[in-house]
Scaffold this active site. Structure first.
Site, PDB file in Angstrom:
ATOM      1  N   GLU C 363       0.835  -1.219   0.000  1.00 29.69           N
ATOM      2  CA  GLU C 363       0.000   0.000   0.000  1.00 29.69           C
ATOM      3  C   GLU C 363       0.859   1.255   0.000  1.00 29.69           C
ATOM      4  O   GLU C 363       0.495   2.272   0.592  1.00 29.69           O
ATOM      5  CB  GLU C 363      -0.936   0.008   1.204  1.00 29.69           C
ATOM      6  CG  GLU C 363      -1.904  -1.123   1.128  1.00 29.69           C
ATOM      7  CD  GLU C 363      -3.350  -0.713   1.113  1.00 29.69           C
ATOM      8  OE1 GLU C 363      -3.665   0.483   1.273  1.00 29.69           O
ATOM      9  OE2 GLU C 363      -4.181  -1.607   0.961  1.00 29.69           O
ATOM     10  N   GLY C 364       1.948   1.158  -0.676  1.00 32.48           N
ATOM     11  CA  GLY C 364       2.876   2.294  -0.712  1.00 32.48           C
ATOM     12  C   GLY C 364       3.946   2.087   0.341  1.00 32.48           C
ATOM     13  O   GLY C 364       3.636   2.060   1.522  1.00 32.48           O
TER      14      GLY C 364
END
Lengths: 396, 259, 382
Positions: C363-364
């Site tokens: 998610e990053g």
């Protein structure tokens, strides 16, 4: 209802300390009762000012009370055998009958049961009532209950005893309700009160934290169930004489709504050790698989099941379903006897909430002794056989 | 299908401990919960309803606070709850309890299947289920570990025995008591909890169920407690010493006192 | 500490807690060992209505917001981050539809998501496009009333287990950041298949697979939002979902702290429980302090996001970075406190440490998150 006389109450608090249920307490200057009250009367007995009384509607009393006499045992037949508890019941039944100077009878429904009559008489019965019929080969609640109810109504025993077994637990409460009799389950002690011949039934409640003695003053028969291995059978006396009666079974007594489609027998490994009250566990200290024969014997003596530590299971001495601990099952039995188990935390987390832990280990520094209620330091191969022997002696 | 489940609010028995100083049950912080066996009975009823269609009703005989377990049952899938409550029920033994429940069942009427937990963990008698079956004149079986098949006319079940199990078929209406092996109770859902909050719980008194005062509460109880006492106090831990024989004798004496 | 939950929020927490205690914790070790997808547990979660938390009421949901999701995920993560990730990924997968989808699309997909009848997954990452999302090469070409998709997505959580996939594909490769669009691809669509299942360091109960699109044909109405707005929707999706990942870190760290303190009280060395030694106490204290600080940040961020502000990115990234870096440290410290036992699979903390690592990556990555925060600060102060 518990009636509190506020004029007499001095708020001394004796009632509060005598109440096992936390139902009565002193608020401001008078005792107050809440909904947890079971009307057991302990506070009434303990109040120094006589400020408490239990008020209730009149109790029902049986009409032909005086006509009830004799002790009756309900014996169990299943798959060609008599359940051992039946002989144990005859043991205590004989004592009660002798105390009351009455006869001891035993009711035995089953498929083919005539051959057991002599053994039941040798075990103490004066009268054996056989209900024999192929329809009774399999246990069906309605048939067995119907037969027992009929026999009780005809013969009017003052006491009926049965085993707290799978069969007993279904049939006996049904019959007790049907004949309006009081029933006490899982009695650990049965005695006759001198003054009036009443049966006093003692049993544990609240998971064994409390013992209660119970009587049935207004109804007959007085019914009680007893767990297997709690009472002792009498020494069989083949010279005893008794009467054998075959109960007439009218067709209506053999009418059932229950179909038995199949019957399946479990092997030992399917026993759920989490449901059992007593566990005897073996560990690395057994040194070999043979040690579990001893463990099984002790477990059998205590009507318990066999458990094991991970070391024993990993060594292949006993299958995994018996494993207790971090990677096995968590159990909280009444009694846990750990034999040859060191008690490392991975095992302890699986059994430390047992009510009583007995540790048997030859290493006095084993951590199991830190959590044991009772500890025996010694070789389990010496301790356990002696323990089994002593337990057998007590039963006699 | 109309299914009834009888449930009981009990103190969490594993937390109930005896205070050794006062010989009384220390009830501080002991939660009241739904009797665990009844939770399994409820789950079985809801599972059957989901397959067969119908309505699940739960009833309990208890003080006003027992309403909480009825709501908990609704959160777990029951459709409605009925509280049977009256001061006159106090002190009831299992005979009077089964009478009271039977009166309530007859008042509510029309059930195809009645489920109970095997036993309550405070009384531990396992007597109310069979007693209720007797009063309602229903075919019954106790300690059911599995429901194999349910139709509108009959139910096929496995009844646990001491040495294994029997497979039975009972016609409906019938009553059964269940053991924990029968299922894994579901977790109450959010929708269920919301429904439970809003639910209207019907309340029935002794008069509402046409109860005979001589058959309920303490008056209706053939068994009576003579006295209550604590078992031999637990005391400190003991590690025995001496010869093997001496230690075993001491152990046996201690075990006798406790068991 | 009192977090002033509403009755509904407490209901969500209690329900998730019951699932964790009764269903997740007993199963987690086996799921981890066998790399096994927690299908039954997700079904229990569905039956408990937890999937409906983030779906609006008009589509059969509970109508909760970011904060409610955070509370549920925290409790589930306390049981197992793999299971909680599987749950969270379904939310992530459907957010694009909730953010940019048409009314028809919402009616089509959201009720099933709310009931747990179907699960979703988010398909962005490719072998050449991780942190640099613009590096994607999957294409979507219009052909009559169909879109034809070609490409391979990598490391997709719930890949092969979900039925609904939101796929980001290039519709206009020449337009750069404006050239991507989002499509819903469903299990069973022609030309859509799954690659191998990955064998991972942690969150092993979560299923991670390749998605293979080979002339995958889907109807026109599967385009989500306006053509070319793909990356904008992706950014909004990630802003909303990052607090959820952060709360996985909170729940995981809480579980690790619980194990460490319990152990330290029981383990006796040098004649005392090790919690009596200052060295151990300081480790535990720092764990607890950082955990509580992380919780406050995540709760604050989630509540901020639920006010639908114009700018969510900064707080969203902040809480993700802090909570996940904290979880890595706390789980590592937990293993340290348990010492040799902590290293053994018999105890749950080594799994927690392995599970924590991915939180800093997916998610990053936390490096990208710091980029976001830096850029936002730059914008804020101009």
């Amino acid at each position: 209802m518990l009636i509190i006389d506020s004029e007499k109450c001095t708020a001394c608090g004796m009632c509060e300390s005598s109440c096992a249920f936390g139902a009565i307490s002193v608020q401001a200057d008078c005792a107050v009762v809440n909904d947890s009250c079971t009307l057991c009367g302990a506070c009434v007995d303990n109040c120094p000012e006589n400020a408490l009384r239990v008020e209730t509607a009149d109790k029902r009393t049986q009409a032909d009370f005086g006509a009830y006499a004799g002790i009756m045992v309900f014996a169990e037949y299943r798959h060609g055998k008599i359940a051992p508890v039946s002989y144990e019941l005859l043991g205590i039944g004989r004592k009660l009958a002798d105390k009351r100077r009455v006869h001891l009878s035993v009711v035995l429904p089953g498929g083919t049961v005539a051959a057991f009559a002599d053994g039941l008489i040798a075990a103490g019965a004066d009268i054996v009532l056989l209900a024999e019929h192929p329809m009774l080969e399999q246990f069906r609640e309605d048939l067995y209950a119907g037969i027992l109810e009929q026999v009780i109504r005809e013969r009017k025993p003052e006491v009926v005893l049965a085993g707290a077994t799978a069969i007993g637990r279904s049939v006996i409460p049904y019959v007790a309700t049907s004949i309006d009799a009081g029933l006490t389950a899982d009695c650990t002690r049965l005695e006759i009160r001198e003054e009036d011949g009443m049966l006093l039934q003692t049993r544990p409640a609240f998971g064994g934290n409390i013992m209660a003695t119970i009587e049935c003053p207004h109804t007959r028969p007085q019914m009680a169930t007893v767990r297997p291995k709690v009472m002792a059978p009498a020494e069989p006396d083949p010279s005893r004489k008794g009467e054998v009666i075959h109960i007439q079974l009218a067709p209506s007594m053999l009418h059932t709504q229950i179909e038995v489609l199949e019957t399946v027998i479990n092997n030992e490994d399917q026993v759920n050790i989490q449901e059992v009250e007593t566990l005897v566990a073996g560990g690395r200290g057994l040194d070999s698989a043979k040690g579990f024969a001893l463990i099984r014997e002790l477990a059998g003596e205590l009507n318990g099941a066999v458990a094991a530590s991970r070391a024993a299971v990993d060594s292949g001495w006993i299958p995994y379903p018996h494993q207790v601990g971090q990677t096995g099952k968590t159990v909280s039995p009444k009694l846990y006897i750990a034999c040859g188990i060191s008690g490392a935390v991975q095992h302890a987390v699986g059994m430390q909430s047992a009510e009583i832990v007995v540790a048997i280990n030859r290493d006095k520094n084993a951590p199991i002794f830190d959590i044991a209620t009772f500890g025996v330091v010694g070789d389990l191969y010496e301790v356990v056989p002696l323990l089994i022997k002593r337990l057998q002696e007590i039963k006699k | 299908m109309k299914i009834l489940v009888c449930i009981k609010q009990v103190p969490d028995a594993k937390d109930v401990r005896l205070d050794p100083k006062t010989n009384t049950l220390a009830r501080e912080g002991v939660e009241s919960i739904m009797n665990p066996y009844d939770r399994h009975a409820l789950e079985e009823a809801v599972a059957i309803k989901e397959k067969q269609g119908g309505v699940v009703t739960v009833i309990t005989m208890g003080p006003p606070q027992a309403e909480a377990v009825l709501r908990e049952a609704i959160a777990c899938g029951a459709d409605e709850g009925v509280l049977i409550s009256d001061r006159a029920f106090a002190g009831a033994d299992t005979w009077a309890t089964s009478y009271t429940l039977a009166q309530a069942v007859q008042t509510l009427g029309g059930f195809d299947l009645i489920l109970c937990g095997k036993q309550a963990i405070d009384g531990d008698t396992a007597q109310v289920g069979p007693g209720l079956a007797c009063r309602l004149r229903l075919p019954f079986a106790a300690c059911i570990q599995k429901t194999r098949k349910v139709t509108a006319q009959a139910i096929e079940i496995e009844r646990m025995m001491d040495d294994g199990f029997d497979v039975l078929r009972l016609p409906l209406p019938a009553l059964m008591t269940v053991v924990k092996d029968i299922n894994e109770p579901r977790v109450a859902s959010l929708k269920g909890k919301m429904k439970a909050k809003k639910a209207v719980i019907q309340q029935l008194s002794a008069a509402d169920i046409g109860a005979d005062p001589q058959c309920i509460g303490l008056a209706g109880s053939p068994t009576q407690v003579v006295r209550v006492f604590s078992p031999e106090p637990r005391g400190d831990r003991k590690i025995f010493s001496g010869s093997v024989a001496e230690q075993v004798d001491q152990l046996v004496a201690c075990l006798k006192a406790h068991l | 500490m009192d977090y002033f939950f509403t009755e509904q929020q407490q209901m969500i927490i209690d329900t998730a807690r019951e699932i964790t205690n009764e269903k997740i914790i007993p199963a987690r070790a086996e799921l981890d060992e066998k790399n096994q997808f927690p299908r039954e547990i997700l079904q229990d979660i569905a039956k408990a209505d937890l999937f409906s938390i983030f779906v609006p009421e008009e589509y059969g949901g509970f109508g909760g917001g970011c904060f409610e999701i955070v509370l549920a995920l925290e409790e589930l993560a306390r049981g197992c981050v793999g299971v909680a990730t599987s749950f969270a990924a379904s939310a992530l997968g459907i957010f694009p539809v909730m953010i940019a989808g048409s009314e028809e699309q919402k009616q089509k997909y959201l009720p099933d998501i709310a009931s747990g009848a179907r699960w979703a997954a988010f398909g962005l990452t490719e072998s050449n496009a991780g942190s640099d999302a613009s590096g994607i090469r999957t294409t979507a070409v219009e052909e009559g009333n169909e879109w034809v998709l070609n490409g391979t997505k990598q490391w997709i959580t719930n890949g092969g287990e979900s039925e609904i996939y939101t796929i980001i594909a290039l519709t206009d490769p020449s337009k750069g950041a404006r050239g991507a669009s989002i499509f819903v691809v469903e299990d069973g669509d022609p030309g859509f298949s799954y690659g191998k299942k990955e064998d991972k360091m942690g969150i092993r109960s979560s299923a991670t697979r390749e998605l293979v699109l080979k002339d995958c044909r889907i109807p026109k109405d599967r385009l989500v939002g306006r053509r070319g707005t793909g990356f904008i929707t992706v950014m909004k999706t990630l802003d909303m979902s990052r607090p959820g990942i952060a709360s996985l870190g909170i729940g995981l760290a809480q579980a690790a702290l619980d194990e460490a303190v319990t152990y330290a009280k029981q383990r006796v060395q040098f004649g005392k429980p090790i919690i009596s030694f200052q060295a151990v106490q300081h480790i535990l204290a720092d764990m607890a302090i950082q955990l509580e600080a992380g919780r406050a940040l995540v709760y604050g961020a989630a509540k901020h996001i639920d006010k639908h502000p114009k700018d969510m990115s900064k707080v969203s990234s902040m809480c993700k970075v802090f909570a996940t870096d904290m979880a890595m440290k706390v789980t590592t410290d937990a293993v340290q406190v348990l010492g040799g036992y902590g290293y053994m699979k018999e105890y749950p903390v080594e799994k927690m440490m392995r599970d924590a690592k991915i939180l800093q990556i997916y998610e990053g990555t936390n490096q990208i998150q710091r980029n976001v925060v830096g850029q936002e600060l730059n914008k804020e102060y101009s």
